[in-house]
Design a protein around this motif. Structure first.
Motif, PDB file in Angstrom:
ATOM      1  N   GLY A 209      -0.055  13.210  -6.656  1.00 18.07           N
ATOM      2  CA  GLY A 209       1.136  13.111  -5.815  1.00 18.07           C
ATOM      3  C   GLY A 209       0.867  13.147  -4.321  1.00 18.07           C
ATOM      4  O   GLY A 209      -0.155  13.662  -3.865  1.00 18.07           O
TER       5      GLY A 209
ATOM      6  N   TRP B  65       2.857  14.268  -0.480  1.00 17.81           N
ATOM      7  CA  TRP B  65       3.521  15.532  -0.150  1.00 17.81           C
ATOM      8  C   TRP B  65       4.994  15.408   0.214  1.00 17.81           C
ATOM      9  O   TRP B  65       5.643  16.407   0.497  1.00 17.81           O
TER      10      TRP B  65
ATOM     11  N   LYS C 101      -1.876  16.382 -10.419  1.00 20.45           N
ATOM     12  CA  LYS C 101      -2.387  17.094  -9.234  1.00 20.45           C
ATOM     13  C   LYS C 101      -1.440  16.827  -8.069  1.00 20.45           C
ATOM     14  O   LYS C 101      -1.362  15.697  -7.571  1.00 20.45           O
TER      15      LYS C 101
ATOM     16  N   GLU D 103      -2.274  18.651  -1.834  1.00 20.45           N
ATOM     17  CA  GLU D 103      -2.677  19.982  -1.369  1.00 20.45           C
ATOM     18  C   GLU D 103      -1.715  20.519  -0.301  1.00 20.45           C
ATOM     19  O   GLU D 103      -1.657  21.714  -0.033  1.00 20.45           O
TER      20      GLU D 103
ATOM     21  N   GLY E  20       0.442   7.699  -2.838  1.00 24.68           N
ATOM     22  CA  GLY E  20      -0.342   8.095  -1.672  1.00 24.68           C
ATOM     23  C   GLY E  20      -0.498   6.939  -0.715  1.00 24.68           C
ATOM     24  O   GLY E  20       0.249   5.960  -0.777  1.00 24.68           O
ATOM     25  N   SER E  21      -1.481   7.049   0.150  1.00 28.84           N
ATOM     26  CA  SER E  21      -1.667   6.035   1.187  1.00 28.84           C
ATOM     27  C   SER E  21      -2.488   4.856   0.643  1.00 28.84           C
ATOM     28  O   SER E  21      -3.155   4.973  -0.391  1.00 28.84           O
TER      29      SER E  21
ATOM     30  N   THR F 241      -6.348   5.652   0.215  1.00 28.58           N
ATOM     31  CA  THR F 241      -6.609   6.448  -0.997  1.00 28.58           C
ATOM     32  C   THR F 241      -6.404   5.579  -2.230  1.00 28.58           C
ATOM     33  O   THR F 241      -7.183   5.625  -3.186  1.00 28.58           O
TER      34      THR F 241
ATOM     35  N   LEU G 228       2.081   3.082  -2.983  1.00 24.80           N
ATOM     36  CA  LEU G 228       1.367   3.339  -1.735  1.00 24.80           C
ATOM     37  C   LEU G 228       2.274   3.189  -0.521  1.00 24.80           C
ATOM     38  O   LEU G 228       3.493   3.246  -0.635  1.00 24.80           O
ATOM     39  N   GLY G 229       1.685   2.973   0.603  1.00 22.72           N
ATOM     40  CA  GLY G 229       2.447   3.005   1.858  1.00 22.72           C
ATOM     41  C   GLY G 229       3.146   1.696   2.184  1.00 22.72           C
ATOM     42  O   GLY G 229       3.093   0.730   1.431  1.00 22.72           O
TER      43      GLY G 229
ATOM     44  N   CYS H 273       7.939   6.594   2.034  1.00 24.66           N
ATOM     45  CA  CYS H 273       7.068   5.416   1.972  1.00 24.66           C
ATOM     46  C   CYS H 273       7.821   4.102   2.154  1.00 24.66           C
ATOM     47  O   CYS H 273       7.300   3.154   2.723  1.00 24.66           O
TER      48      CYS H 273
ATOM     49  N   GLU I  98       1.480   2.154   9.375  1.00 22.56           N
ATOM     50  CA  GLU I  98       2.435   3.122   8.834  1.00 22.56           C
ATOM     51  C   GLU I  98       2.301   4.427   9.605  1.00 22.56           C
ATOM     52  O   GLU I  98       1.209   4.978   9.725  1.00 22.56           O
TER      53      GLU I  98
END
Ligand code: NAD
Length: 485
Positions: free
Chosen positions: A151, A153, A177, A180, A229-230, A233, A252-253, A285, A382
């Motif tokens: 994931g 954030w 996951k 963080e 995510g981006s 990544t 993604l972004g 996003c 972005e």
């Protein structure tokens, strides 16, 4: 005294909270104050192993339950989430800093929608019968196996549910996951799923940075990876998954265009631009961060936009009157401040905002730049923060070409009263999730996802089922087998 946001333990594996304090501590900082409110520990290799082994062991029996039984558990979890919406929304606000005004209606509720929707579909996942004269083929829609969810954030509860609900509905197990930066909410989702009757091991949560994500993605027991995510990544995770021919979904972004024609209702278009740039302090996003406004209404649009942006209530996210909260963390705030400085340096005209707020926490002012040109950094990259770029255009043909001139392709919106034009323009835009006279609606019934570098696969809707299952076809011969010799 322990803060109420502190979870019982860092991970949730095989139906229970699990701790291993040997893992790197991950502080949880409340974005509105900068105070540390909790600590979790990154998963050690032993924890990663425990989670994958539990997910693998639990999957087959889960897939053998009837879809209706699986769906009942997901729908029960949706009911529990709705009943505890306030408590879960407060936790979401602690995790992300987003104002309670938003989290009460957009996070746990959206997660519950996904669990209810996919819970409802679970019993109707069937194959088909294909007649071939006397013979026939039948197909079976089967689970993929063990899935990994990773994931971002910005929507920790929603992302866990958007990935978990369709995966589990199809009979898969999952190791999830969270980012963080927001480790708290996914643990609650796991806890509630088990309270609703989910067999131990079917949905597990482990904490950690990218290296824990990478360890999950490269494990040979894993059949599918779904990442939010981006783009950088996403490229890494897609490549790692490809090495073992794993299935992927990549959310993604983006740098999505929102196009406002001269004939648009200005207040609706301004409302769309606000929703598509300042909701969740711009950390969305699909945001329409390139707002193309036709020249005839440009100044009127900017004046109304500045006036309405001035009405943002910036403050304590736990106060339901607050409509604009802080950035998720100091790092993201500094990244966005860097973009604001680039916008100024490259000659964009600052209409409002443009600075950090003079208060504790990671607050930025909602920022609007006008006279932005296609080559400026703020129009190309972005930003993932409350920075709107307004660009001018003359003709439809021109704006469509400029809107498509990007590596991204997540979302796109058009505001006009001319419906023929609206559909024509949307038809010509390279984007996966589009809007006409609206922006950023994401009901679970609608497919969500991007084209080009913005992603692969779709979340939500019946489309998500295709990405968490596979088809087995079976040829059935009724007569004798003919062979050449
Ligand atoms: P990020 O790419 O930095 O991290 C995303 C997740 O990937 C985190 O959990 C991170 O720990 C993990 N990760 C990092 N490196 C990894 C690796 N090598 N292997 C496996 N996992 C790894 O993204 P972020 O900063 O958390 O989130 C912001 C980005 O997410 C933005 O680009 C945004 O557009 C995107 N996003 C997309 C959607 C969507 O649905 N399309 C939704 C929300 C956010």
């Amino acid at each position: 005294m322990t803060h109420p946001a502190q979870p019982k333990a860092s991970h949730f594996i095989n139906g229970a909270y699990v701790e291993d304090t040997a893992g790197t501590p991950i502080p949880v900082i409340y974005a509105a104050t900068g105070d540390q409110i909790a600590t979790v520990h990154a998963a050690t290799p032993a924890i990663v192993e425990q989670a994958l082994a539990s997910g693998k062991a639990a999957q087959k029996a889960w897939a053998k339950m009837s879809g209706t039984e699986r769906g009942r558990i997901l729908r029960r979890a949706a009911d529990i989430i709705r009943a505890r919406n306030h408590e879960l929304s407060v936790l979401e606000t602690y995790d992300t800093g987003k104002p309670l005004q938003e989290t009460l209606v957009a996070d746990a509720t959206s997660g519950a929608d996904a669990l209810e929707y996919f819970g409802g579909l679970a019993g109707s996942l069937t194959g088909e019968h294909i007649p071939l004269g006397e013979d026939w083929v039948y197909t079976m829609r089967e689970a993929l196996g063990l899935c990994v969810g990773i994931g971002a954030w910005n929507y920790p509860t929603q992302i866990a549910c958007w990935k978990g609900a369709p995966a589990l509905a199809c009979g898969n197990s999952m190791v999830f996951k969270p980012s963080e930066a927001t480790p708290l909410c996914a643990l609650k989702v796991a806890e509630i799923l088990h309270e609703a009757g989910l067999p131990a091991g079917v949905f597990n949560v482990v904490q950690g940075m990218g290296e824990v994500g990478a360890a999950l993605v490269t494990d040979p027991r894993v059949d599918k990876v779904s990442l939010t995510g981006s783009v950088p990544t996403g490229k890494k995770v897609y490549a790692a998954a490809a090495a073992d021919m794993k299935h992927v979904t990549m959310e993604l972004g983006g740098k999505s265009p929102m196009i406002v024609f001269d004939d648009a209702d200005i207040d609706n278009a301004v409302g769309g631009a606000i929703n598509g740039n300042f909701y969740s302090s711009g950390q969305v996003c699909s945001n329409g961060t390139r707002v193309f406004v036709q020249k005839g209404i440009k100044e009127k649009f900017l004046a109304r936009l500045a006036e309405r942006t001035g009405n943002a209530v910036i403050g304590d996210p736990m106060d339901e009157a607050t409509s604009f909260g802080p950035m998720v963390n100091e790092n993201q705030m500094n990244i966005v401040l860097g973009y604001i400085e680039k916008g100024k340096a490259e000659g964009a005209r600052l209409i409002c905002g443009g600075a950090r707020c003079d208060m504790p926490g990671w607050y930025l002012q909602p920022t609007v730049f006008a006279d932005v040109t296609d080559d400026m950094t703020i129009a190309r990259e972005e930003i993932f923060g409350p920075v709107m770029s307004v660009l001018d255009f003359d003709s439809e043909e021109e704006v469509v070409a400029r809107a498509n001139d990007t590596e991204f392709g997540l979302s796109a919106g058009v505001f006009t009263k001319d419906f023929t034009r609206a559909h024509r323009v949307i038809g010509n835009l390279e984007a996966g999730s589009c809007f006409i006279n609206s922006y950023n609606d994401a009901p679970v019934e609608a497919p969500f996802g991007g084209v080009k570098a913005s992603g692969v696969g779709r979340e939500n809707s019946k489309e998500a089922i295709k990405h968490f299952s596979q088809v087995k076809s079976v040829y059935v011969r009724m007569g004798d087998v003919e062979a050449a010799f």
